[in-house]
Design an enzyme around this catalytic site. Structure first.
Site, short mmCIF file in Angstrom:
data_model
loop_
_atom_site.label_atom_id
_atom_site.label_comp_id
_atom_site.label_asym_id
_atom_site.label_seq_id
_atom_site.Cartn_x
_atom_site.Cartn_y
_atom_site.Cartn_z
CB CYS A 76 5.36 5.21 -3.48
SG CYS A 76 5.84 6.82 -2.85
N GLY B 255 0.86 -1.19 0.00
CA GLY B 255 0.00 0.00 0.00
C GLY B 255 0.88 1.23 0.00
P1 NAD Z 1 2.42 14.94 0.30
O1 NAD Z 1 1.00 14.94 -0.13
O2 NAD Z 1 2.77 14.49 1.67
O3 NAD Z 1 3.01 16.43 0.15
C1 NAD Z 1 2.74 17.27 -0.91
C2 NAD Z 1 2.72 18.70 -0.36
O4 NAD Z 1 2.68 19.60 -1.45
C3 NAD Z 1 1.49 19.00 0.49
O5 NAD Z 1 1.90 19.52 1.76
C4 NAD Z 1 0.72 20.06 -0.31
O6 NAD Z 1 0.06 21.01 0.48
C5 NAD Z 1 1.85 20.69 -1.10
N1 NAD Z 1 1.43 21.33 -2.36
C6 NAD Z 1 0.64 20.84 -3.33
N2 NAD Z 1 0.52 21.74 -4.35
C7 NAD Z 1 1.27 22.81 -4.00
C8 NAD Z 1 1.56 24.04 -4.64
N3 NAD Z 1 1.06 24.36 -5.83
N4 NAD Z 1 2.34 24.91 -3.98
C9 NAD Z 1 2.85 24.62 -2.77
N5 NAD Z 1 2.63 23.46 -2.12
C10 NAD Z 1 1.85 22.57 -2.73
O7 NAD Z 1 3.19 14.09 -0.80
P2 NAD Z 1 4.54 13.25 -0.60
O8 NAD Z 1 4.24 11.94 0.01
O9 NAD Z 1 5.57 14.11 0.03
O10 NAD Z 1 4.92 12.96 -2.12
C11 NAD Z 1 5.42 13.97 -2.96
C12 NAD Z 1 5.98 13.33 -4.21
O11 NAD Z 1 7.10 12.52 -3.87
C13 NAD Z 1 5.02 12.41 -4.96
O12 NAD Z 1 5.26 12.51 -6.33
C14 NAD Z 1 5.41 11.04 -4.47
O13 NAD Z 1 5.09 10.03 -5.40
C15 NAD Z 1 6.91 11.19 -4.35
N6 NAD Z 1 7.53 10.29 -3.38
C16 NAD Z 1 6.92 10.03 -2.20
C17 NAD Z 1 7.56 9.18 -1.27
C18 NAD Z 1 6.89 8.87 0.03
O14 NAD Z 1 7.31 7.91 0.68
N7 NAD Z 1 5.89 9.63 0.45
C19 NAD Z 1 8.81 8.61 -1.57
C20 NAD Z 1 9.40 8.93 -2.79
C21 NAD Z 1 8.76 9.77 -3.69
#
Ligand code: NAD
Length: 477
Positions: free
Chosen positions: A280, A277
């Site tokens: 990602c 789950g």
């Molecule tokens: P998340 O939802 O926790 O964080 C995204 C943040 O971006 C939120 O706080 C949101 O308010 C902010 N945001 C959205 N649009 C915005 C804008 N226009 N201006 C300013 N802030 C804005 O997401 P995440 O888990 O951190 O994932 C982010 C990316 O990283 C995704 O593409 C994900 O696939 C990738 N990723 C995630 C992980 C993980 O373990 N969570 C690991 C590797 C890669």
């Protein structure tokens, strides 16, 4: 030389990356669209649970290398690079770039006002070809500038929630994707404190590395689960013994010259369970599958991976219905709501379909998680279940106890193994957290382990008989 970097999107990836980059001496400004996130960060409080992050944030704020703001223009005015780490969720199985587009266009509009060169680097997971086509176009359209007047890069992130700070600080490798030399050099400087291998590629190769990484891990999990379901159907086999036997192959666990064996982390993906789950694996495999279909590529293997994974939570409930065909009126205690231990993230957690299936069958559900209950209650409003803070006191009342997340505190269940509280109960251990032997008075059930089915002996099927009696390739029988 420290790099001045703005991080746009301060979620699990943005905030951890920003804090770790600041800890290594870079000057970081985190930006987020949510004012409450910025307010919390400016009080030194992370807005989600992640081990080590709170102390790290305190220390980088105190050193002056980290701050947070809602103002993108203020952040860009003081930065040579902006890392974009907004969400790229799945919408109907396809990558949803709404947040990415809004963030990129906002950066583009601000670029116009900057007298200095700024490199725009995508850190979010995006499909191969996104940065050098869509992101570039959005930036050029919004800024009225051309690539070269600003820089463009892609730096995928491999951290795992629950050990994100450790993973970022001890990265296995840093992938530096770029479309121009200045951006490549700026990323090289940014990561100069990291002594791991660095890979220099174009942006679409960087994007593809991230997807391939996640797809191969997901394939391994679904392969282990499919074979575990088969072992369970046969009976008399414990799939963990099988996988232990497999893992002793030196291609899985190499033997050093001095005879010691290395047990790589990858073996933790060879454990039968209720499926993957999180934010990602499911969305990334779905996104690449649907993109493959768009470009007329058969994505049969990824279809199968997703199909197996979507059924896997149901396998756990099926184990209980085999014991108790009528579940209506029963009571279940679900231990663990987060998609994995050490995080409060409930996105795509298997707990959700499990609870949903139980409720549909008339089971009343109580659930516990050390940190993820508020998120689950916010996100799963359609599910009528009760969150409880003390799971130990709820054992006696439950007919079945589901262990869904590998939180260490649930190992304590073993202490109740011979106590009356668990007598006659069904323990469904989705994560192989507990030993079956410690529950002498309960029924212990798990994926890939089932008593031998004496009523079902193997006989050649009709097809086998037809095959045996058919002429062989030499014309005889
Ligand atoms: P998340 O939802 O926790 O964080 C995204 C943040 O971006 C939120 O706080 C949101 O308010 C902010 N945001 C959205 N649009 C915005 C804008 N226009 N201006 C300013 N802030 C804005 O997401 P995440 O888990 O951190 O994932 C982010 C990316 O990283 C995704 O593409 C994900 O696939 C990738 N990723 C995630 C992980 C993980 O373990 N969570 C690991 C590797 C890669």
């Amino acid at each position: 030389m420290p790099v001045r970097v703005a991080v746009l999107g301060s979620g699990y990836v943005g905030l951890v990356s920003g804090s770790c980059l600041a800890a290594q001496g870079n000057s970081v400004i985190c930006v987020d669209m949510k004012p409450e996130v910025i307010a919390s960060l400016n009080k030194g409080v992370p807005h989600f649970y992640e081990p080590e992050l709170s102390d790290l944030l305190t220390s980088v704020r105190a050193s002056g290398s980290f701050r947070a703001t809602s103002s993108l223009s203020e952040a860009l005015a003081n930065s040579d690079m902006v890392l974009i780490a907004v969400g790229t969720p799945s919408e109907g199985g396809r990558m949803d770039l709404t947040q990415m587009r809004a963030a990129v266009e906002a950066v583009g509009r601000e670029l116009r006002n900057q007298a200095h060169f700024v490199s725009v680097v995508v850190k979010s997971t995006v499909l191969p070809g996104t940065t050098d086509t869509l992101v570039r176009k959005w930036l050029e359209d919004a800024s009225g500038m051309q690539l070269g007047e600003f820089g463009l890069g892609m730096n995928p992130e491999f951290l795992r929630e629950g050990r994100a700070v450790y993973d970022f600080m001890n990265a296995d490798r840093v992938v530096i994707g770029s479309e121009d030399l200045k951006t490549r050099q700026c990323l090289e400087t940014l990561y100069s404190p990291w002594k791991c291998e660095k890979l220099y590629v174009n942006t679409r190769t960087a994007e593809m590395i991230k997807y391939t990484n996640n797809c191969l891990l997901a394939i391994q999990i679904s392969a282990a689960n499919e074979l575990a379901n088969f072992a369970g159907a046969l009976g008399g086999i414990d799939m963990t013994d099988v996988l232990e036997g497999v893992s002793l192959d030196r291609r899985w666990s190499p033997i050093l010259e001095d005879g010691r064996r290395i047990r790589p982390d990858i073996l933790s993906y060879l454990v039968p369970g209720c499926g993957f789950g999180g934010s990602c694996f499911p969305k990334d495999v779905q996104a690449i599958r649907s993109r493959g279909n768009e470009v007329n590529c058969d994505m049969q293997l990824l279809d199968a991976v997703l199909d197996i994974n979507s059924k896997q939570p149901g396998e756990l409930v099926t184990l209980w219905t085999r014991e108790e065909p009528e579940l209506k009126g029963k009571k279940a205690l679900v231990l663990g709501l987060a998609f994995k231990e050490e995080t409060d993230d409930v996105r795509e957690s298997p707990a959700r379909p499990i609870i949903s299936s139980l409720l549909r069958q008339g089971v009343s559900v109580k659930a516990h998680d050390p940190v993820a209950m508020p998120n689950a209650q916010r996100a799963w409003t359609e599910l009528d279940f009760e969150c409880i803070s003390d799971w130990r006191n709820a054992l006696e009342d439950a007919d079945a106890i589901f262990v869904i997340t590998r939180w260490q505190e649930y190992r304590e269940l073993a202490q109740y193994g011979s106590k009356p509280a668990l007598a006659g109960k069904v323990i469904l251990d989705a994560r192989r957290l507990l030993s079956p032997d410690v529950f002498p008075n309960s029924t212990y059930l798990t994926i890939g382990r089932r008593a031998i089915q004496t009523d079902k002996h193997w006989t050649p099927s009709q097809v086998d008989e037809e095959h045996l009696s058919a002429p062989n390739v030499y014309g005889g029988k």
